[in-house]
Design a protein around this motif. Structure first.
Motif, PDB file in Angstrom:
ATOM      1  N   TYR A  85       0.879  -1.307  -0.135  1.00 51.93           N
ATOM      2  CA  TYR A  85      -0.043  -0.051  -0.018  1.00 51.93           C
ATOM      3  C   TYR A  85       1.046   1.261  -0.064  1.00 51.93           C
ATOM      4  O   TYR A  85       0.431   2.394  -0.797  1.00 51.93           O
ATOM      5  CB  TYR A  85      -1.069  -0.029   1.158  1.00 51.93           C
ATOM      6  N   GLU A 102      -7.209   4.547   3.008  1.00 50.51           N
ATOM      7  CA  GLU A 102      -8.314   3.817   3.849  1.00 50.51           C
ATOM      8  C   GLU A 102      -7.872   2.419   4.148  1.00 50.51           C
ATOM      9  O   GLU A 102      -8.001   1.963   5.407  1.00 50.51           O
ATOM     10  CB  GLU A 102      -9.582   3.709   3.217  1.00 50.51           C
ATOM     11  N   LYS A 103      -7.472   1.648   3.213  1.00 47.57           N
ATOM     12  CA  LYS A 103      -7.071   0.269   3.173  1.00 47.57           C
ATOM     13  C   LYS A 103      -5.788   0.041   4.173  1.00 47.57           C
ATOM     14  O   LYS A 103      -5.775  -0.855   4.909  1.00 47.57           O
ATOM     15  CB  LYS A 103      -6.636  -0.428   1.992  1.00 47.57           C
ATOM     16  N   ASP A 105      -4.736   2.310   6.724  1.00 44.69           N
ATOM     17  CA  ASP A 105      -5.216   2.490   8.007  1.00 44.69           C
ATOM     18  C   ASP A 105      -6.103   1.485   8.683  1.00 44.69           C
ATOM     19  O   ASP A 105      -5.771   1.073   9.828  1.00 44.69           O
ATOM     20  CB  ASP A 105      -6.160   3.786   8.098  1.00 44.69           C
ATOM     21  N   ASP A 106      -6.799   0.533   7.680  1.00 42.62           N
ATOM     22  CA  ASP A 106      -7.445  -0.445   8.321  1.00 42.62           C
ATOM     23  C   ASP A 106      -6.664  -1.430   8.547  1.00 42.62           C
ATOM     24  O   ASP A 106      -6.780  -2.357   9.657  1.00 42.62           O
ATOM     25  CB  ASP A 106      -8.472  -0.853   7.256  1.00 42.62           C
ATOM     26  N   LEU A 107      -5.818  -1.712   7.917  1.00 35.01           N
ATOM     27  CA  LEU A 107      -4.824  -2.902   8.076  1.00 35.01           C
ATOM     28  C   LEU A 107      -4.027  -2.491   9.664  1.00 35.01           C
ATOM     29  O   LEU A 107      -3.829  -3.257  10.191  1.00 35.01           O
ATOM     30  CB  LEU A 107      -3.742  -2.899   6.854  1.00 35.01           C
ATOM     31  N   SER A 109      -5.120  -0.733  11.978  1.00 38.36           N
ATOM     32  CA  SER A 109      -5.803  -0.820  13.128  1.00 38.36           C
ATOM     33  C   SER A 109      -6.269  -2.227  13.303  1.00 38.36           C
ATOM     34  O   SER A 109      -7.308  -2.166  14.208  1.00 38.36           O
ATOM     35  CB  SER A 109      -7.157   0.169  12.566  1.00 38.36           C
ATOM     36  N   LYS A 111      -8.275  -4.162  11.231  1.00 38.76           N
ATOM     37  CA  LYS A 111      -9.401  -4.083  10.387  1.00 38.76           C
ATOM     38  C   LYS A 111      -9.249  -4.818   8.785  1.00 38.76           C
ATOM     39  O   LYS A 111     -10.119  -5.515   8.428  1.00 38.76           O
ATOM     40  CB  LYS A 111     -10.470  -3.144  10.609  1.00 38.76           C
ATOM     41  N   GLY A 112      -8.185  -4.361   8.463  1.00 42.89           N
ATOM     42  CA  GLY A 112      -7.694  -4.660   7.182  1.00 42.89           C
ATOM     43  C   GLY A 112      -7.158  -6.248   6.896  1.00 42.89           C
ATOM     44  O   GLY A 112      -6.984  -6.774   7.634  1.00 42.89           O
ATOM     45  N   GLN A 113      -7.333  -6.416   5.554  1.00 40.98           N
ATOM     46  CA  GLN A 113      -7.062  -7.831   5.068  1.00 40.98           C
ATOM     47  C   GLN A 113      -5.376  -7.648   4.612  1.00 40.98           C
ATOM     48  O   GLN A 113      -4.888  -6.555   3.757  1.00 40.98           O
ATOM     49  CB  GLN A 113      -7.792  -8.254   3.859  1.00 40.98           C
TER      50      GLN A 113
END
Length: 134
Positions: A85, A102-103, A105-107, A109, A111-113
């Motif tokens: 990313y 966003e992906k 940030d999700d990772l 935190s 929450k991301g894949q």
């Protein structure tokens, strides 16, 4: 007449690669035999799983065995995904930087894949494909 219970068997061997470009080389060699085209993106990987390009026909039932998948889960895990990313963000166009951030940030935190999870999800989205993580 062919036995209809006999699925085409494809083996992805994690001992042959340790990063995403290596994964693309591996799936190109096992899925795209005798073609000049090589997989180089997640979308491209998804596209060849529809069949008709390489070793199986469109919609044909196939079985993919991912040998040493635990190695790939680590190789294509958090660190590799974060780098993936970050490289896209650094490259900028044509990538959607906001979406990729966003992906990322999700990772971070939790929450991301990871890339491994994304690849597994891509394979599992094809109803004619049975994935066996070995």
């Amino acid at each position: 007449m062919l036995n209809s219970n006999h699925n085409t068997l494809i083996t992805i061997n994690a001992s042959n690669f340790s990063d995403l470009p290596g994964f693309y080389d591996e799936v190109s060699s096992v899925l795209m035999k005798d073609t000049d085209w090589k997989v180089g993106t997640l979308d491209g990987f998804d596209d060849i799983l529809y069949g008709g390009f390489g070793v199986f026909e469109n919609g044909e039932p196939i079985e993919i065995i991912w040998k040493e998948s635990q190695k790939s889960k680590e190789d294509l895990g958090f660190e590799a995904t974060r780098t993936f990313y970050e490289n896209k963000i650094r490259q900028g166009k044509p990538f959607n930087i906001k979406l990729i951030q966003e992906k990322l940030d999700d990772l971070i935190s939790g929450k991301g894949q990871t890339l491994f999870e994304i690849l597994v999800e891509i394979i599992q989205s094809h109803k004619n494909i049975t994935l066996i993580l070995d």
